[in-house]
Design a protein around this motif. Structure first.
Motif, short mmCIF file in Angstrom:
data_model
loop_
_atom_site.label_atom_id
_atom_site.label_comp_id
_atom_site.label_asym_id
_atom_site.label_seq_id
_atom_site.Cartn_x
_atom_site.Cartn_y
_atom_site.Cartn_z
N ALA A 143 0.82 -1.21 0.00
CA ALA A 143 0.00 0.00 0.00
C ALA A 143 0.85 1.26 0.00
CB ALA A 143 -0.94 -0.01 1.20
N VAL A 144 1.87 1.30 0.82
CA VAL A 144 2.65 2.53 0.97
C VAL A 144 3.71 2.65 -0.10
CG1 VAL A 144 4.22 3.78 2.49
CG2 VAL A 144 2.19 2.70 3.43
N VAL A 145 4.58 1.68 -0.20
CA VAL A 145 5.74 1.81 -1.09
C VAL A 145 5.34 1.71 -2.56
CG1 VAL A 145 7.95 0.78 -1.73
CG2 VAL A 145 7.31 0.96 0.67
N ILE A 146 4.62 0.68 -2.91
CA ILE A 146 4.32 0.46 -4.32
C ILE A 146 3.29 1.47 -4.83
CG2 ILE A 146 3.47 -1.19 -6.02
CD1 ILE A 146 6.16 -1.95 -4.78
N ARG A 147 2.15 1.54 -4.18
CA ARG A 147 1.05 2.35 -4.71
C ARG A 147 1.20 3.84 -4.46
NH1 ARG A 147 -3.79 -1.50 -5.22
NH2 ARG A 147 -2.73 -3.47 -4.97
N CYS A 148 1.88 4.24 -3.41
CA CYS A 148 1.99 5.67 -3.11
C CYS A 148 3.31 6.29 -3.58
CB CYS A 148 1.85 5.89 -1.61
SG CYS A 148 0.21 5.51 -1.00
N LEU A 149 4.32 5.47 -3.81
CA LEU A 149 5.61 6.03 -4.21
C LEU A 149 6.04 5.61 -5.62
CD1 LEU A 149 7.54 5.52 -0.85
CD2 LEU A 149 6.52 7.62 -1.74
N VAL A 150 6.03 4.31 -5.87
CA VAL A 150 6.57 3.80 -7.13
C VAL A 150 5.65 4.13 -8.31
CG1 VAL A 150 7.28 1.73 -8.37
CG2 VAL A 150 7.90 2.02 -5.97
N VAL A 151 4.38 3.85 -8.19
CA VAL A 151 3.46 4.07 -9.32
C VAL A 151 3.40 5.55 -9.73
CG1 VAL A 151 1.06 3.90 -10.07
CG2 VAL A 151 2.12 1.99 -8.87
N PRO A 152 3.22 6.50 -8.82
CA PRO A 152 3.23 7.91 -9.26
C PRO A 152 4.56 8.34 -9.87
CG PRO A 152 2.24 7.73 -7.11
CD PRO A 152 2.82 6.40 -7.42
N ALA A 153 5.67 7.81 -9.36
CA ALA A 153 6.98 8.17 -9.92
C ALA A 153 7.13 7.64 -11.35
CB ALA A 153 8.09 7.62 -9.02
N VAL A 154 6.71 6.42 -11.58
CA VAL A 154 6.79 5.85 -12.93
C VAL A 154 5.85 6.58 -13.87
CG1 VAL A 154 6.33 3.76 -14.28
CG2 VAL A 154 7.56 3.59 -12.12
N MET A 155 4.66 6.92 -13.42
CA MET A 155 3.73 7.68 -14.26
C MET A 155 4.32 9.03 -14.64
SD MET A 155 0.92 5.88 -14.72
CE MET A 155 -0.45 6.96 -14.97
N ARG A 156 4.99 9.65 -13.71
CA ARG A 156 5.61 10.95 -13.97
C ARG A 156 6.74 10.81 -14.99
NH1 ARG A 156 4.92 16.46 -12.76
NH2 ARG A 156 6.94 17.40 -13.00
N LEU A 157 7.54 9.76 -14.86
CA LEU A 157 8.64 9.54 -15.79
C LEU A 157 8.15 9.23 -17.20
CD1 LEU A 157 11.08 7.45 -13.59
CD2 LEU A 157 11.41 9.79 -14.39
N LEU A 158 7.08 8.45 -17.31
CA LEU A 158 6.57 8.07 -18.61
C LEU A 158 5.81 9.20 -19.32
CD1 LEU A 158 5.35 4.44 -17.93
CD2 LEU A 158 7.37 5.15 -19.19
N GLY A 159 5.22 10.10 -18.56
CA GLY A 159 4.49 11.22 -19.15
C GLY A 159 3.29 10.75 -19.96
N ARG A 160 3.16 11.24 -21.20
CA ARG A 160 2.01 10.89 -22.04
C ARG A 160 2.05 9.42 -22.46
NH1 ARG A 160 -1.43 14.38 -23.74
NH2 ARG A 160 -1.89 13.19 -25.65
N ARG A 161 3.22 8.81 -22.48
CA ARG A 161 3.31 7.39 -22.86
C ARG A 161 2.64 6.49 -21.85
NH1 ARG A 161 9.52 7.12 -23.45
NH2 ARG A 161 9.23 8.76 -21.94
N ALA A 162 2.42 6.97 -20.64
CA ALA A 162 1.75 6.16 -19.62
C ALA A 162 0.28 5.96 -19.95
CB ALA A 162 1.88 6.83 -18.25
#
Length: 60
Positions: free
Chosen positions: A9-28
Motif C-alpha cells: 500500500a505505501v511503497v508500491i502504490r503511493c511512491l513507485v506508481v506515481p513516480a513511474v507515471m511521472r517519468l513516462l508522461g504521455r506514454r503512460a
C-alpha cells in the motif's frame, strides 16, 4: 501478512506508481489500437453538441 499489505500500500502504490507515471508522461496513457476499437467510447461530461437542459423553477 500485515507487513506485506503495508509495504504494498505505501511503497508500491503511493511512491513507485506515481513516480513511474511521472517519468513516462504521455506514454503512460497509451492505448493499443486494437483495444481502442473494442472499448466503448464514454462521454463522462457530455459532448460539445449536447447542451444541458435547465429546469425552470416557478417564480414566486
Amino acid at each position: 501478512m500485515a507487513v506485506a499489505v503495508l509495504l504494498d500500500a505505501v511503497v508500491i502504490r503511493c511512491l513507485v506508481v506515481p513516480a513511474v507515471m511521472r517519468l513516462l508522461g504521455r506514454r503512460a496513457w497509451w492505448l493499443p489500437r486494437g483495444l481502442d476499437r473494442v472499448l466503448p467510447r464514454l462521454a463522462i461530461e457530455g459532448s460539445q453538441g449536447q447542451q444541458r437542459q435547465r429546469v425552470q423553477q416557478p417564480q414566486r
